[in-house]
Write a protein that holds these residues in place. Sequence first.
Motif, PDB file in Angstrom:
ATOM      1  N   TRP B  14       2.467 -12.353  -7.531  1.00  0.00           N
ATOM      2  CA  TRP B  14       1.581 -11.565  -7.040  1.00  0.00           C
ATOM      3  C   TRP B  14       0.143 -11.745  -6.608  1.00  0.00           C
ATOM      4  O   TRP B  14      -0.202 -11.255  -5.652  1.00  0.00           O
ATOM      5  CB  TRP B  14       0.688 -10.954  -8.917  1.00  0.00           C
ATOM      6  N   LEU B  19       4.954  -9.373  -4.920  1.00  0.00           N
ATOM      7  CA  LEU B  19       5.699  -8.587  -5.234  1.00  0.00           C
ATOM      8  C   LEU B  19       6.474  -7.500  -4.748  1.00  0.00           C
ATOM      9  O   LEU B  19       5.641  -6.803  -3.815  1.00  0.00           O
ATOM     10  CB  LEU B  19       4.958  -8.276  -7.265  1.00  0.00           C
ATOM     11  N   LEU B  24       4.802  -4.512  -8.563  1.00  0.00           N
ATOM     12  CA  LEU B  24       3.517  -4.121  -8.505  1.00  0.00           C
ATOM     13  C   LEU B  24       2.637  -2.797  -9.429  1.00  0.00           C
ATOM     14  O   LEU B  24       1.523  -3.315 -10.424  1.00  0.00           O
ATOM     15  CB  LEU B  24       2.387  -3.877  -7.466  1.00  0.00           C
TER      16      LEU B  24
END
Lengths: 176, 305
Positions: B14, B19, B24
């Motif tokens: 992240w 991601l 996300l």
Amino acid sequence: MSLQSDNNQTICDEHAFDNFFKGYAKSLRNHLYYKFGDLDQAEDIVQEAFIKVWDNCSKIPVGKAKSYLYTVAVNLGTSLMRHNQVKFKYKNYITRRKSDMTNESPEFLLLEKEYMEKIKRAIASLPDRQREVYLLSRIEKKTYREIAEMSNVSIKAIEKLMHKALIKMRKEIGNV
Amino acid sequence: MLEKFKDETFLSRWANDELSPEELMEFKKHPDYDNYIKIIAATDTLLLRDYDVENALSKIKSRSNHLDSSPKITKPIRKLWPYISVAASILLIIGLFIFNNKTIKHTTNYGETKTVVLPDGSEMILNAKSFATYDKDWNNDRIVNLIGEAYFKVRKGSEFSVKTTNGVVTVLGTQFNVESQNEMFEVVCYEGKVSVKTNDNKHILTPGKAFRSIANTLNKKWDENINEPTWIHNSSSFQSVPLKYVLEELEEQYNLTINNKTLDLTIIYTGTFPNDNINVALKTVFSTLDVNYVLSNDGKILDIK
């Protein structure tokens, strides 16, 4: 005959050495700080390590000079650490980028200041390896691949450390 | 709740914007999402005390007794070429990661293999946790970029190359296996003739011959007596390999985290384990080493005693 046949250039030439120093001194110094937690000490180690490179320059091919430098520096740091365990220090070492201080209200600035103190304390509380990865990634903007190559472990291992570091940061900071 | 994440690299992916959009979206619903945003944003504003490089350099010069005298050895000729070669190798690595829309990518996850038919009809089988790219328009140069491990059955024709960060493998028409994980590079030739070029060496492999280098040193050639890599039939096999790589393969095949403090990773291991039965695999590897281990209930973490 430890020299590689395909690379017998050295950095004994002063100009080459200067360029070598300018190319690596700062990132070595920062890396040593993230690893051992004392910026003044890191700068001393950088001096010693480069002097050692110069003293042995005729034996070090250019291609191996960087890894030789890092090995010498980390060994020096490790042996210093064995004698006096330093906690990660950040006072006067870590500051904020000026451009991020905007014309906000005094209360807001105070809140922000408190939060930044918390962030620094949380960084200091990270386990050594997690902190090293966290700072190399966020302040030094190194990729996980670069960090993995530096410490000879898999990229996945670095990603796991980074993940753990963020969880620990979150715990230390609590609810704001 | 606080520490529930999909896997143990989730937050690092992240932080690096890696991601998928779905992941996300899901993370944005996490009660701690805002806190993590704030932590990263605050950390990113931090800055180290400035470092005066020129000043530091002059300090060194005043301390070192040789530096201000004339240098020990001077070789003015061809001084630039090491820098040029460094620049070239960096370009090559970047080249592997820059894709245009004409590039085809294939990725495999833990314990997964994938068979791909290449534009010229050649076949590539990707092993677990591997990544390969090639150009959609394959005219004369047949080039595959590979991170991880794959088995190739190449149609006869022009030169066919597999590029890895450890070296380049080139053939005309043949069957061969390439593994390039971090600093480990291994090529096995099953049919035809294969040329392996690493940073400083070139080797020609004939059928049944294999080549391996670890971190560009420890080069080794040996005979391989099988017709296909064992992982194609869902098992992983090793011939005199440091244990480190065996554990990495276990981690990749079973999405496992191995916590090891006691075991010496330089032990040389020879053996085969199945890729579809974790208990048998662990028993096969660790009983021969006389090592005790505990697998967590969710099968994700292995502690070595």
